[in-house]
Design a protein around this motif. Structure first.
Motif, PDB file in Angstrom:
ATOM      1  N   ASN A 116      20.439 -10.805   4.276  1.00 47.30           N
ATOM      2  CA  ASN A 116      21.162  -9.548   4.503  1.00 47.30           C
ATOM      3  C   ASN A 116      21.234  -8.634   3.279  1.00 47.30           C
ATOM      4  OD1 ASN A 116      21.585 -10.650   7.002  1.00 47.30           O
ATOM      5  ND2 ASN A 116      23.795 -10.770   6.848  1.00 47.30           N
ATOM      6  N   GLN A 117      20.466  -8.912   2.219  1.00 52.07           N
ATOM      7  CA  GLN A 117      20.519  -8.025   1.052  1.00 52.07           C
ATOM      8  C   GLN A 117      20.063  -6.613   1.387  1.00 52.07           C
ATOM      9  OE1 GLN A 117      19.218 -11.235   0.952  1.00 52.07           O
ATOM     10  NE2 GLN A 117      19.126 -11.970  -1.167  1.00 52.07           N
ATOM     11  N   SER A 118      19.085  -6.492   2.291  1.00 53.18           N
ATOM     12  CA  SER A 118      18.605  -5.159   2.651  1.00 53.18           C
ATOM     13  C   SER A 118      19.696  -4.359   3.361  1.00 53.18           C
ATOM     14  CB  SER A 118      17.361  -5.255   3.538  1.00 53.18           C
ATOM     15  OG  SER A 118      17.651  -5.873   4.773  1.00 53.18           O
ATOM     16  N   LEU A 119      20.585  -5.043   4.079  1.00 49.52           N
ATOM     17  CA  LEU A 119      21.683  -4.351   4.748  1.00 49.52           C
ATOM     18  C   LEU A 119      22.715  -3.869   3.730  1.00 49.52           C
ATOM     19  CD1 LEU A 119      22.237  -6.539   7.936  1.00 49.52           C
ATOM     20  CD2 LEU A 119      20.578  -4.728   7.510  1.00 49.52           C
ATOM     21  N   SER A 120      22.936  -4.655   2.687  1.00 42.39           N
ATOM     22  CA  SER A 120      23.837  -4.228   1.615  1.00 42.39           C
ATOM     23  C   SER A 120      23.281  -2.993   0.917  1.00 42.39           C
ATOM     24  CB  SER A 120      24.033  -5.358   0.605  1.00 42.39           C
ATOM     25  OG  SER A 120      24.681  -6.461   1.191  1.00 42.39           O
ATOM     26  N   THR A 152       0.817  -1.221   0.000  1.00 39.81           N
ATOM     27  CA  THR A 152       0.000   0.000   0.000  1.00 39.81           C
ATOM     28  C   THR A 152       0.849   1.267   0.000  1.00 39.81           C
ATOM     29  OG1 THR A 152      -1.809  -1.132   1.148  1.00 39.81           O
ATOM     30  CG2 THR A 152      -1.757   1.289   1.280  1.00 39.81           C
ATOM     31  N   HIS A 153       1.806   1.340   0.905  1.00 41.06           N
ATOM     32  CA  HIS A 153       2.576   2.576   1.074  1.00 41.06           C
ATOM     33  C   HIS A 153       3.729   2.691   0.088  1.00 41.06           C
ATOM     34  CE1 HIS A 153       0.110   3.106   4.548  1.00 41.06           C
ATOM     35  NE2 HIS A 153       0.623   2.052   5.173  1.00 41.06           N
ATOM     36  N   LYS A 154       4.183   1.543  -0.425  1.00 43.19           N
ATOM     37  CA  LYS A 154       5.198   1.495  -1.485  1.00 43.19           C
ATOM     38  C   LYS A 154       6.514   2.158  -1.081  1.00 43.19           C
ATOM     39  CE  LYS A 154       1.518   1.449  -4.976  1.00 43.19           C
ATOM     40  NZ  LYS A 154       1.376  -0.013  -4.871  1.00 43.19           N
ATOM     41  N   ILE A 155       6.852   2.049   0.192  1.00 45.43           N
ATOM     42  CA  ILE A 155       8.158   2.558   0.641  1.00 45.43           C
ATOM     43  C   ILE A 155       9.195   1.443   0.656  1.00 45.43           C
ATOM     44  CG2 ILE A 155       7.110   4.416   1.984  1.00 45.43           C
ATOM     45  CD1 ILE A 155       7.721   2.802   4.518  1.00 45.43           C
ATOM     46  N   VAL A 156       8.772   0.199   0.412  1.00 40.01           N
ATOM     47  CA  VAL A 156       9.661  -0.959   0.289  1.00 40.01           C
ATOM     48  C   VAL A 156       9.678  -1.392  -1.171  1.00 40.01           C
ATOM     49  CG1 VAL A 156      10.012  -3.378   0.925  1.00 40.01           C
ATOM     50  CG2 VAL A 156       9.249  -1.729   2.653  1.00 40.01           C
ATOM     51  N   PRO A 157      10.835  -1.563  -1.793  1.00 40.29           N
ATOM     52  CA  PRO A 157      10.881  -1.992  -3.198  1.00 40.29           C
ATOM     53  C   PRO A 157      10.301  -3.387  -3.383  1.00 40.29           C
ATOM     54  CG  PRO A 157      13.026  -1.173  -2.460  1.00 40.29           C
ATOM     55  CD  PRO A 157      12.173  -1.319  -1.240  1.00 40.29           C
ATOM     56  N   ARG A 158       9.689  -3.625  -4.528  1.00 40.23           N
ATOM     57  CA  ARG A 158       9.093  -4.932  -4.797  1.00 40.23           C
ATOM     58  C   ARG A 158      10.149  -6.044  -4.790  1.00 40.23           C
ATOM     59  NH1 ARG A 158       4.505  -4.028  -9.554  1.00 40.23           N
ATOM     60  NH2 ARG A 158       3.115  -2.680  -8.328  1.00 40.23           N
ATOM     61  N   GLY A 159      11.355  -5.714  -5.204  1.00 40.40           N
ATOM     62  CA  GLY A 159      12.407  -6.723  -5.230  1.00 40.40           C
ATOM     63  C   GLY A 159      12.749  -7.281  -3.864  1.00 40.40           C
ATOM     64  N   ASN A 160      12.424  -6.529  -2.794  1.00 43.30           N
ATOM     65  CA  ASN A 160      12.701  -7.004  -1.437  1.00 43.30           C
ATOM     66  C   ASN A 160      11.886  -8.233  -1.067  1.00 43.30           C
ATOM     67  OD1 ASN A 160      13.662  -4.147   0.647  1.00 43.30           O
ATOM     68  ND2 ASN A 160      14.363  -4.767  -1.375  1.00 43.30           N
ATOM     69  N   ALA A 161      10.852  -8.529  -1.837  1.00 42.36           N
ATOM     70  CA  ALA A 161      10.066  -9.732  -1.571  1.00 42.36           C
ATOM     71  C   ALA A 161      10.924 -10.987  -1.692  1.00 42.36           C
ATOM     72  CB  ALA A 161       8.885  -9.821  -2.541  1.00 42.36           C
ATOM     73  N   GLU A 162      12.016 -10.919  -2.437  1.00 44.52           N
ATOM     74  CA  GLU A 162      12.889 -12.073  -2.639  1.00 44.52           C
ATOM     75  C   GLU A 162      14.116 -12.045  -1.735  1.00 44.52           C
ATOM     76  OE1 GLU A 162      13.865 -12.198  -6.770  1.00 44.52           O
ATOM     77  OE2 GLU A 162      11.777 -12.462  -7.416  1.00 44.52           O
ATOM     78  N   TYR A 163      14.294 -10.996  -0.945  1.00 43.19           N
ATOM     79  CA  TYR A 163      15.474 -10.886  -0.088  1.00 43.19           C
ATOM     80  C   TYR A 163      15.370 -11.852   1.092  1.00 43.19           C
ATOM     81  CZ  TYR A 163      17.268  -6.580  -2.283  1.00 43.19           C
ATOM     82  OH  TYR A 163      17.803  -5.657  -3.145  1.00 43.19           O
ATOM     83  N   GLU A 164      16.488 -12.496   1.417  1.00 48.71           N
ATOM     84  CA  GLU A 164      16.466 -13.408   2.566  1.00 48.71           C
ATOM     85  C   GLU A 164      17.774 -13.478   3.336  1.00 48.71           C
ATOM     86  OE1 GLU A 164      15.941 -17.526   1.622  1.00 48.71           O
ATOM     87  OE2 GLU A 164      17.101 -17.396  -0.231  1.00 48.71           O
TER      88      GLU A 164
END
Length: 436
Positions: free
Chosen positions: A261-265, A247-259
């Protein structure tokens, strides 16, 4: 604790109960003499397995010099660790000592494959009182001897990128979820994201929705230990988390596949402005980000200030150290646990990983009083809650963590995430839990 898993721990508890008596465990040796080696499975705490080896091997060499006992180290990724433990428990071919996520304690305890830490065992390593109470609260079911001892303590916080905040004209980090959404929208521009998540990381999914559940007044289990995943509060908690993307779209759609530490990179390379993570300083440093480039604040609450109950803003995170019950080197294993939980080693290891010592005296070191770590200590003391210490806890992480993962996938595909869809996913998860 950071990891995911795909195995059913309902099967684990049954299989361990049937096989623990036959489990050989650990390293081999003669019946009259303890072997001079130990096998240790360490969880992946650093930015990579190689980082962990560099941190741990000097300490293991020190232990060998002091005791004459060589420790064979294997650093196991979180994605593999629980399945490896399950296999070792049923076959008898595994380590003598191992790290476990503290949320697994009650589940593994129920199977009986781990050595129970009664008062006599604790006395051999310096006494139960040397550990802080919050860390001991995640070592097993209430009223039973713990299944492990605390090794590293952690808590969740909101990390924010100072450069991206300054560029967006934002002077302070958000304190509530409404503020986080508003701030995130200001930061989501020019190919950069307001917030990063690990949508395919089952454990991280659980940690976040458990906290949101507490803020909505639910625990996902009834007081007598029955799964309760479809209450209005549980649905609201899960939807609020997934809505950050849907809804808010502040998280990229690609993060759905992160598992892993990719978000930390992404955060460390200025692609993402905020992350909710447990004790991330060491990982940022390993990725080349200096301490003055990021800030840390308490994780958001619905309103007001963090505290107990609906003000809970973190689960009690951490790593425990366990001994296989039928290890053939019980004396060496106890010496190793004593060494790893000693004041000196606690300071060295927790400094290296940016975590908090669960040993009271080690916490007094000035290194654990800096601005970032102080926020985490305050969270653990005043506003963190332990995940349910029930035998089915690990299965809860699998089935509900998977439900959240699937909902993130729906959001990434651009499909609406409705209350009805969330409830249906949670109902499916509840149907996979053991019936009581």
């Amino acid at each position: 604790m950071r990891r995911n898993k795909a195995a059913s721990v309902g099967a684990l508890v049954l299989s361990l109960a049937l096989t623990s008596a036959a489990c050989g465990g650990g390293t081999s040796g003669g019946s009259n003499e303890q072997p001079k080696t130990l096998t240790y499975w360490a969880s992946n705490q650093g930015a990579s397995i190689e980082v962990d080896k560099k941190v741990l091997q000097p300490e293991l060499d020190k232990f060998e010099k002091e005791t004459g006992i060589k420790v064979k180290l294997e650093v196991v990724p979180w994605s593999d660790l629980l399945n490896r433990i399950m296999t070792a428990s049923t076959t008898g071919r595994g380590p003598d000592v191992l790290n476990i996520g503290n949320t697994w304690s009650a589940s593994l305890q129920a199977g009986g494959a781990l050595m129970p830490w009664d008062d006599a065992a604790f006395q051999k390593i310096g006494g139960k009182d040397k550990f802080v109470e919050s860390a001991l609260g995640s070592t097993g079911a209430e009223g039973k001897p713990p299944a492990a001892v605390p090794l590293y303590s952690m808590a969740y916080a909101l990390y924010y990128n100072k450069k991206l905040f300054k560029e967006a004209g934002i002077s302070k980090p958000p304190a509530t979820w409404d503020e986080l959404v508003s701030t995130g929208k200001k930061l989501t521009k020019d190919g950069k994201a307001g917030l990063g998540v690990e949508g395919s990381n089952l454990s991280n999914n659980i940690h976040q929705v458990f906290v949101l559940g507490k803020q909505h007044g639910v625990d996902f289990f009834t007081p007598d230990g029955k799964a309760d995943f479809t209450s209005d509060g549980a649905v609201a908690a899960v939807k609020q988390y997934v809505d950050l993307m849907a809804t808010h779209k502040i998280v990229p759609r690609g993060n759905a596949e992160y598992e892993q530490n990719q978000s930390l990179s992404d955060f460390a390379t200025d692609k993402t402005a905020m992350v909710l993570w447990q004790t991330a300083a060491a990982t940022f440093a390993a990725k080349g980000m200096s301490e003055d480039e990021w800030g840390v604040a308490p994780a958001p609450v619905q309103s007001g200030a963090p505290g107990q109950g609906k003000g809970t803003n973190s689960m009690v995170a951490g790593i425990n150290l366990a001994v296989f019950k039928n290890t053939k080197n019980s004396e060496g294993a106890m010496k190793f646990v004593e060494f790893m939980s000693s004041d000196g080693e606690q300071k060295i290891l927790n400094k290296a990983y940016g975590s908090i010592p669960p040993v009271k005296t080690a916490q007094q070191d000035p290194a654990f009083n800096g601005p970032g770590i102080a926020t985490l200590r305050e969270t653990l003391t005043t506003s963190a809650a332990a995940l349910p210490q029930v035998p089915e806890e690990s299965q809860f992480e699998t089935v509900v963590g998977t439900a959240v993962k699937e909902l993130f996938a729906e959001a990434a595909a651009g499909r609406p995430v409705t209350d009805q869809l969330v409830r249906a996913k949670l109902d499916k998860a509840q149907q996979q839990m053991p019936k009581k």
